[in-house]
Write a protein that holds these residues in place. Structure first.
Motif, PDB file in Angstrom:
ATOM      1  N   UNK A 136     -10.073 -13.890   4.113  1.00  0.00           N
ATOM      2  CA  UNK A 136     -11.361 -14.596   4.096  1.00  0.00           C
ATOM      3  C   UNK A 136     -12.155 -14.504   5.394  1.00  0.00           C
ATOM      4  N   UNK A 137     -11.484 -14.510   6.543  1.00  0.00           N
ATOM      5  CA  UNK A 137     -12.227 -14.399   7.800  1.00  0.00           C
ATOM      6  C   UNK A 137     -12.890 -13.030   7.907  1.00  0.00           C
ATOM      7  N   UNK A 138     -12.142 -11.982   7.642  1.00  0.00           N
ATOM      8  CA  UNK A 138     -12.702 -10.628   7.728  1.00  0.00           C
ATOM      9  C   UNK A 138     -13.839 -10.457   6.726  1.00  0.00           C
TER      10      UNK A 138
ATOM     11  N   UNK B  90      -5.700 -10.946  12.959  1.00  0.00           N
ATOM     12  CA  UNK B  90      -4.884 -10.160  12.040  1.00  0.00           C
ATOM     13  C   UNK B  90      -5.654  -9.722  10.813  1.00  0.00           C
ATOM     14  N   UNK B  91      -6.494 -10.605  10.292  1.00  0.00           N
ATOM     15  CA  UNK B  91      -7.301 -10.230   9.137  1.00  0.00           C
ATOM     16  C   UNK B  91      -8.251  -9.091   9.459  1.00  0.00           C
ATOM     17  N   UNK B  92      -8.896  -9.161  10.624  1.00  0.00           N
ATOM     18  CA  UNK B  92      -9.792  -8.062  11.014  1.00  0.00           C
ATOM     19  C   UNK B  92      -9.032  -6.758  11.134  1.00  0.00           C
ATOM     20  N   UNK B  93      -7.885  -6.805  11.785  1.00  0.00           N
ATOM     21  CA  UNK B  93      -7.085  -5.597  11.959  1.00  0.00           C
ATOM     22  C   UNK B  93      -6.683  -5.011  10.609  1.00  0.00           C
ATOM     23  N   UNK B  94      -6.201  -5.858   9.710  1.00  0.00           N
ATOM     24  CA  UNK B  94      -5.763  -5.368   8.401  1.00  0.00           C
ATOM     25  C   UNK B  94      -6.922  -4.818   7.582  1.00  0.00           C
ATOM     26  N   UNK B  95      -8.052  -5.500   7.597  1.00  0.00           N
ATOM     27  CA  UNK B  95      -9.205  -5.048   6.811  1.00  0.00           C
ATOM     28  C   UNK B  95      -9.751  -3.722   7.316  1.00  0.00           C
ATOM     29  N   UNK B  96      -9.846  -3.579   8.625  1.00  0.00           N
ATOM     30  CA  UNK B  96     -10.497  -2.390   9.166  1.00  0.00           C
ATOM     31  C   UNK B  96      -9.542  -1.236   9.408  1.00  0.00           C
ATOM     32  N   UNK B  97      -8.250  -1.508   9.432  1.00  0.00           N
ATOM     33  CA  UNK B  97      -7.273  -0.430   9.604  1.00  0.00           C
ATOM     34  C   UNK B  97      -6.909   0.230   8.287  1.00  0.00           C
ATOM     35  N   UNK B  98      -7.188  -0.430   7.182  1.00  0.00           N
ATOM     36  CA  UNK B  98      -6.876   0.121   5.867  1.00  0.00           C
ATOM     37  C   UNK B  98      -8.076   0.908   5.346  1.00  0.00           C
ATOM     38  N   UNK B  99      -7.872   2.170   5.101  1.00  0.00           N
ATOM     39  CA  UNK B  99      -8.970   3.002   4.602  1.00  0.00           C
ATOM     40  C   UNK B  99      -9.502   2.485   3.273  1.00  0.00           C
ATOM     41  N   UNK B 100      -8.616   2.111   2.356  1.00  0.00           N
ATOM     42  CA  UNK B 100      -9.084   1.660   1.044  1.00  0.00           C
ATOM     43  C   UNK B 100      -9.848   0.339   1.140  1.00  0.00           C
ATOM     44  N   UNK B 101      -9.391  -0.571   1.992  1.00  0.00           N
ATOM     45  CA  UNK B 101     -10.103  -1.843   2.155  1.00  0.00           C
ATOM     46  C   UNK B 101     -11.440  -1.598   2.839  1.00  0.00           C
ATOM     47  N   UNK B 102     -11.432  -0.820   3.905  1.00  0.00           N
ATOM     48  CA  UNK B 102     -12.682  -0.535   4.624  1.00  0.00           C
ATOM     49  C   UNK B 102     -13.694   0.132   3.693  1.00  0.00           C
ATOM     50  N   UNK B 103     -13.264   1.124   2.946  1.00  0.00           N
ATOM     51  CA  UNK B 103     -14.186   1.816   2.043  1.00  0.00           C
ATOM     52  C   UNK B 103     -14.704   0.894   0.951  1.00  0.00           C
ATOM     53  N   UNK B 104     -13.864  -0.004   0.457  1.00  0.00           N
ATOM     54  CA  UNK B 104     -14.316  -0.957  -0.561  1.00  0.00           C
ATOM     55  C   UNK B 104     -15.360  -1.911   0.022  1.00  0.00           C
ATOM     56  N   UNK B 105     -15.128  -2.384   1.249  1.00  0.00           N
ATOM     57  CA  UNK B 105     -16.107  -3.247   1.912  1.00  0.00           C
ATOM     58  C   UNK B 105     -17.426  -2.504   2.138  1.00  0.00           C
TER      59      UNK B 105
ATOM     60  N   UNK C 211     -15.564  -0.250  14.495  1.00  0.00           N
ATOM     61  CA  UNK C 211     -14.736  -1.293  15.101  1.00  0.00           C
ATOM     62  C   UNK C 211     -14.359  -0.865  16.512  1.00  0.00           C
ATOM     63  N   UNK C 212     -14.557  -1.769  17.466  1.00  0.00           N
ATOM     64  CA  UNK C 212     -14.136  -1.546  18.847  1.00  0.00           C
ATOM     65  C   UNK C 212     -13.320  -2.748  19.308  1.00  0.00           C
ATOM     66  N   UNK C 213     -12.381  -2.480  20.180  1.00  0.00           N
ATOM     67  CA  UNK C 213     -11.533  -3.519  20.752  1.00  0.00           C
ATOM     68  C   UNK C 213     -10.881  -4.330  19.656  1.00  0.00           C
ATOM     69  N   UNK C 214     -10.807  -5.605  19.841  1.00  0.00           N
ATOM     70  CA  UNK C 214     -10.077  -6.436  18.893  1.00  0.00           C
ATOM     71  C   UNK C 214     -10.980  -7.274  18.002  1.00  0.00           C
ATOM     72  N   UNK C 215     -12.287  -7.211  18.206  1.00  0.00           N
ATOM     73  CA  UNK C 215     -13.153  -8.048  17.375  1.00  0.00           C
ATOM     74  C   UNK C 215     -14.580  -7.528  17.220  1.00  0.00           C
TER      75      UNK C 215
ATOM     76  N   UNK D 294      -7.697  -7.131  27.458  1.00  0.00           N
ATOM     77  CA  UNK D 294      -6.516  -6.300  27.658  1.00  0.00           C
ATOM     78  C   UNK D 294      -5.448  -6.585  26.620  1.00  0.00           C
ATOM     79  N   UNK D 295      -5.207  -7.835  26.300  1.00  0.00           N
ATOM     80  CA  UNK D 295      -4.141  -8.177  25.364  1.00  0.00           C
ATOM     81  C   UNK D 295      -4.650  -8.766  24.056  1.00  0.00           C
ATOM     82  N   UNK D 296      -5.835  -8.418  23.664  1.00  0.00           N
ATOM     83  CA  UNK D 296      -6.335  -8.996  22.413  1.00  0.00           C
ATOM     84  C   UNK D 296      -5.727  -8.301  21.216  1.00  0.00           C
TER      85      UNK D 296
END
Length: 128
Positions: free
Chosen positions: A32-34, A66-81, A91-95, A126-128
């Motif tokens: 939901x956040x992503x 974690x939601x952002x990472x999962x949404x944007x790291x998955x090709x199928x999710x990113x393409x669906x969005x 996507x750059x850095x952690x957010x 650095x650690x995000x």
């Protein structure tokens, strides 16, 4: 896990016929956040007419990261969005999620260069 998959959606996947709207509902409910961030940025871009808009605010907690990472790291999710919202994502850095007009090739290319990535670094990230 990236998504919470209902038995019905799992059956669709096993049958090789996943309904796009069911997949999008799964993404929206699981991340939901992503989803809300991409939705808000897409609406801002549409309303402003800008070639792109981006998020510069860090997520409120680790779960949101974690939601952002999962949404944007998955090709199928990113393409669906991208298809659902009619945009191109970067996507750059952690957010720093950016939403681009589909015709904004130059702006997208500029945002995704190694130079842009390096210039967007700060000690706080650095650690995000």
């Amino acid at each position: 896990m990236s998504l919470t998959v209902s038995p019905e959606l799992l059956k669709q996947a096993q049958d090789g016929k996943v309904d796009r709207s069911d997949f999008l509902a799964c993404v929206r409910e699981s991340l939901p956040y992503a989803w809300s961030l991409v939705s808000r940025l897409a609406a801002e871009r549409e309303q402003s007419g800008a070639v792109f808009v981006d998020n510069q605010i860090a997520p409120p907690d680790e779960a949101a990261y974690g939601q952002l990472f999962r949404a944007l790291a998955s090709t199928s999710i990113r393409e669906a969005l991208e298809a659902h919202f009619g945009v191109r994502l970067a996507f750059q850095n952690c957010h720093r999620v950016a939403v681009f007009d589909l015709g904004a090739e130059e702006a997208y290319a500029s945002f995704t260069t190694p130079e842009a990535q390096l210039l967007n670094q700060t000690p706080a990230l650095v650690n995000c």
